[in-house]
Enzyme design. Structure first.
Site, PDB file in Angstrom:
ATOM      1  N   TYR A 297      -2.252   5.095  -4.195  1.00 62.34           N
ATOM      2  CA  TYR A 297      -3.287   6.099  -3.959  1.00 62.34           C
ATOM      3  C   TYR A 297      -2.704   7.367  -4.548  1.00 62.34           C
ATOM      4  O   TYR A 297      -1.658   7.829  -4.086  1.00 62.34           O
ATOM      5  CB  TYR A 297      -3.525   6.311  -2.465  1.00 62.34           C
ATOM      6  CG  TYR A 297      -4.389   5.263  -1.792  1.00 62.34           C
ATOM      7  CD1 TYR A 297      -5.559   4.807  -2.371  1.00 62.34           C
ATOM      8  CD2 TYR A 297      -4.046   4.772  -0.534  1.00 62.34           C
ATOM      9  CE1 TYR A 297      -6.369   3.872  -1.715  1.00 62.34           C
ATOM     10  CE2 TYR A 297      -4.851   3.852   0.125  1.00 62.34           C
ATOM     11  CZ  TYR A 297      -6.007   3.408  -0.477  1.00 62.34           C
ATOM     12  OH  TYR A 297      -6.800   2.496   0.173  1.00 62.34           O
TER      13      TYR A 297
ATOM     14  N   THR B 185      -5.714   2.347  -7.057  1.00 60.82           N
ATOM     15  CA  THR B 185      -7.008   2.202  -6.372  1.00 60.82           C
ATOM     16  C   THR B 185      -7.861   3.420  -6.657  1.00 60.82           C
ATOM     17  O   THR B 185      -7.449   4.559  -6.423  1.00 60.82           O
ATOM     18  CB  THR B 185      -6.781   2.002  -4.859  1.00 60.82           C
ATOM     19  OG1 THR B 185      -6.001   0.827  -4.683  1.00 60.82           O
ATOM     20  CG2 THR B 185      -8.099   1.844  -4.119  1.00 60.82           C
TER      21      THR B 185
ATOM     22  N   LYS C  75      -7.954  -0.855  -9.661  1.00 60.33           N
ATOM     23  CA  LYS C  75      -8.641  -1.534  -8.546  1.00 60.33           C
ATOM     24  C   LYS C  75      -9.915  -0.789  -8.159  1.00 60.33           C
ATOM     25  O   LYS C  75      -9.889   0.419  -7.927  1.00 60.33           O
ATOM     26  CB  LYS C  75      -7.710  -1.612  -7.334  1.00 60.33           C
ATOM     27  CG  LYS C  75      -8.335  -2.292  -6.103  1.00 60.33           C
ATOM     28  CD  LYS C  75      -7.275  -2.525  -5.024  1.00 60.33           C
ATOM     29  CE  LYS C  75      -7.801  -3.327  -3.841  1.00 60.33           C
ATOM     30  NZ  LYS C  75      -8.398  -2.525  -2.795  1.00 60.33           N
TER      31      LYS C  75
ATOM     32  N   HIS D 100     -13.473  -2.878  -2.175  1.00 52.08           N
ATOM     33  CA  HIS D 100     -12.665  -2.440  -1.032  1.00 52.08           C
ATOM     34  C   HIS D 100     -13.150  -3.119   0.261  1.00 52.08           C
ATOM     35  O   HIS D 100     -13.060  -2.557   1.349  1.00 52.08           O
ATOM     36  CB  HIS D 100     -12.741  -0.915  -0.894  1.00 52.08           C
ATOM     37  CG  HIS D 100     -11.476  -0.280  -0.390  1.00 52.08           C
ATOM     38  ND1 HIS D 100     -10.654   0.479  -1.170  1.00 52.08           N
ATOM     39  CD2 HIS D 100     -10.899  -0.270   0.839  1.00 52.08           C
ATOM     40  CE1 HIS D 100      -9.636   0.944  -0.456  1.00 52.08           C
ATOM     41  NE2 HIS D 100      -9.755   0.494   0.770  1.00 52.08           N
TER      42      HIS D 100
ATOM     43  N   SER E 205       0.815  -1.216   0.000  1.00 51.67           N
ATOM     44  CA  SER E 205       0.000   0.000   0.000  1.00 51.67           C
ATOM     45  C   SER E 205       0.853   1.271   0.000  1.00 51.67           C
ATOM     46  O   SER E 205       1.922   1.315   0.604  1.00 51.67           O
ATOM     47  CB  SER E 205      -0.895   0.005   1.245  1.00 51.67           C
ATOM     48  OG  SER E 205      -1.549   1.249   1.390  1.00 51.67           O
TER      49      SER E 205
HETATM   50  C1  FNR Z   1      -7.837  -2.178   3.011  1.00 51.31           C
HETATM   51  N1  FNR Z   1      -7.896  -2.049   1.625  1.00 51.31           N
HETATM   52  C2  FNR Z   1      -7.007  -1.226   0.979  1.00 51.31           C
HETATM   53  N2  FNR Z   1      -7.010  -1.152  -0.383  1.00 51.31           N
HETATM   54  C3  FNR Z   1      -6.110  -0.395  -1.031  1.00 51.31           C
HETATM   55  O1  FNR Z   1      -6.132  -0.357  -2.257  1.00 51.31           O
HETATM   56  N3  FNR Z   1      -5.155   0.293  -0.326  1.00 51.31           N
HETATM   57  C4  FNR Z   1      -5.101   0.271   1.029  1.00 51.31           C
HETATM   58  O2  FNR Z   1      -4.237   0.897   1.643  1.00 51.31           O
HETATM   59  C5  FNR Z   1      -6.068  -0.481   1.722  1.00 51.31           C
HETATM   60  N4  FNR Z   1      -6.080  -0.532   3.082  1.00 51.31           N
HETATM   61  C6  FNR Z   1      -6.917  -1.396   3.740  1.00 51.31           C
HETATM   62  C7  FNR Z   1      -6.845  -1.517   5.128  1.00 51.31           C
HETATM   63  C8  FNR Z   1      -7.622  -2.461   5.783  1.00 51.31           C
HETATM   64  C9  FNR Z   1      -7.510  -2.604   7.265  1.00 51.31           C
HETATM   65  C10 FNR Z   1      -8.508  -3.284   5.053  1.00 51.31           C
HETATM   66  C11 FNR Z   1      -9.325  -4.345   5.728  1.00 51.31           C
HETATM   67  C12 FNR Z   1      -8.616  -3.135   3.681  1.00 51.31           C
HETATM   68  C13 FNR Z   1      -8.817  -2.907   0.843  1.00 51.31           C
HETATM   69  C14 FNR Z   1      -8.171  -4.242   0.511  1.00 51.31           C
HETATM   70  O3  FNR Z   1      -7.152  -4.098  -0.427  1.00 51.31           O
HETATM   71  C15 FNR Z   1      -9.194  -5.235  -0.041  1.00 51.31           C
HETATM   72  O4  FNR Z   1      -9.838  -4.683  -1.158  1.00 51.31           O
HETATM   73  C16 FNR Z   1     -10.221  -5.644   1.018  1.00 51.31           C
HETATM   74  O5  FNR Z   1      -9.570  -5.942   2.223  1.00 51.31           O
HETATM   75  C17 FNR Z   1     -11.025  -6.847   0.554  1.00 51.31           C
HETATM   76  O6  FNR Z   1     -12.038  -7.140   1.467  1.00 51.31           O
HETATM   77  P1  FNR Z   1     -11.907  -8.325   2.564  1.00 51.31           P
HETATM   78  O7  FNR Z   1     -11.843  -9.619   1.813  1.00 51.31           O
HETATM   79  O8  FNR Z   1     -10.700  -8.056   3.353  1.00 51.31           O
HETATM   80  O9  FNR Z   1     -13.153  -8.182   3.385  1.00 51.31           O
END
Ligand code: FNR
Length: 380
Positions: free
Chosen positions: A145, A171, A252, A276, A121
């Site tokens: 980002y 993203t 994404k 997400h 990330s």
């Molecule tokens: C995320 N996600 C996320 N996505 C992204 O593109 N950059 C990021 O920094 C983050 N940070 C982040 C933090 C936390 C704590 C979570 C739980 C999720 C989203 C992540 O990449 C992914 O799309 C989701 O976690 C998918 O959902 P599930 O399967 O974890 O419920």
């Protein structure tokens, strides 16, 4: 095999092997503000819940009398041969999950130990260069980002390219943070609670915007971070993004088939179907229910998927519905919080073992067989 063999000797696994029991263990062990950050989502979290329960609406039909003693779970992606079809989804601020604050390095070690690629990330608590070192030969992808500051975006992408990342995951759904009651009610903004956004803070362009280095004035650095974060992207920006890198660009957050088509026309190398994990918008359709339409729209362009994957059978279902590779989010973070790199590796291994066993039992020796078998909608 390892876990079954140990069980026969009466040795239980250190962590639970299924996501629900693991999450319950994490609930008991994690400090509330960290748990809220990881477990929480947007609004009343209906979309988030639906993301995982919707997998039960899809079913696979086993085939018998097939020799599945040897299974091949490898995939091709951007000219790379990857040993398995899963990857670690990008997770920001994982440093708050580990005692030493280096959650990204721990995740990278889990990734390296299992050969499962990691998406790193922009909001990593470790500089992307250090994470790349910890990944060793296991491929990493950098999740971008886009900051409002163009030079900063360019710098992040150039650093990722120089550090050997294999693609840029842009993203699209998070230029602003969604409505997250758990965090809002408790004033829990992990980024502001002393978590050092070391990837961002180590960037030379970011540092040039500060009067004093982040090490001397972390509060001002956080404020500058907030002021520079979150450029809104439109399709007009694709040409600019494309001009920044020769690496594959993965978009994404695309869940609409028309967006997938548009992305491909605009030069995207892969579509990442994801909502997400229900953290950004509530009231949405489960991501897995959108996957078949996105796959149909994408044609030969690879579609990556995440959001709600909790088991090996979820992984196989997403592959059956046409995903090229499947992202693991919250479950690996719980593993990380409970037992660092080893905990994350445990989660990865359990998911892979379940997927592999499912393929063995269901008569799918390869992922091409999984895809050909497909998954069908079923009534609850
Ligand atoms: C995320 N996600 C996320 N996505 C992204 O593109 N950059 C990021 O920094 C983050 N940070 C982040 C933090 C936390 C704590 C979570 C739980 C999720 C989203 C992540 O990449 C992914 O799309 C989701 O976690 C998918 O959902 P599930 O399967 O974890 O419920």
């Amino acid at each position: 095999n390892e876990i079954y063999a140990a069980g026969l000797r009466g040795v239980l696994p250190k962590l639970p092997v299924d996501a629900a029991t693991l999450e319950a263990r994490a609930e008991a062990a994690m400090p509330p503000h960290v748990l809220n950050y990881v477990q929480g989502g947007c609004g009343d979290e209906a979309t988030q819940r639906r993301n995982s329960t919707a997998f039960a609406d899809w079913g696979m039909v086993p085939r018998m009398m097939v020799d599945t003693r040897v299974r091949d779970l490898s995939i091709e992606l951007f000219g790379l041969t990857l040993p398995t079809p899963i990857f670690l989804s990008p997770i920001g601020v994982t440093g708050i999950c580990t005692a030493d604050g280096h959650g990204d390095l721990a995740a990278a070690r889990a990734s390296a130990a299992t050969g499962v690629p990691m998406m790193v990330s922009t909001l990593a608590n470790d500089p992307l260069e250090r994470v790349a070192e910890a990944l060793g030969d296991t491929p990493g992808f950098f999740q971008l980002y886009t900051p409002r500051h163009e030079g900063l975006t360019e710098s992040l992408v150039a650093r990722a390219e120089a550090a050997g990342y294999k693609g840029i995951v842009v993203t699209l759904d998070t230029w602003v943070t969604g409505w997250r009651p758990r965090d809002l009610n408790t004033g829990n903004f992990p980024q502001l609670r002393g978590a050092v956004l070391a990837n961002y803070f180590s960037d030379p362009v970011f540092r040039s915007l500060l009067a004093r280095p982040p090490e001397d004035d972390p509060a001002a650095a956080v404020m500058t971070w907030a002021a520079t974060f979150g450029r809104v992207l439109t399709w007009d920006d694709m040409a600019w993004l494309r001009s920044l890198t020769s690496l594959p660009i993965i978009l994404k957050g695309l869940c609409h088939p028309d967006d997938a088509r548009r992305a491909i026309d605009a030069g995207a190398d892969a579509i990442f179907c994801s909502n997400h994990g229900g953290r950004q918008a509530n009231g949405g359709i489960a991501a897995i229910d959108m996957l078949p339409d996105v796959v149909a729209a994408a044609g030969d362009v690879p579609v990556l998927f995440d959001s709600g994957v909790r088991s090996g059978s979820d992984v196989v279902k997403a592959l059956a519905l046409g995903a090229r590779a499947v992202g693991i989010g919250r479950p690996f973070v719980y593993g990380l919080a409970l037992d660092g790199a080893e905990g994350a590796a445990h989660v990865i291994k359990c998911l892979l073992a379940e997927a592999d066993l499912l393929m063995a039992v269901n008569g799918y020796p390869t992922l091409a067989d999984v895809r050909a078998a497909g998954a069908t909608r079923q009534r609850r």
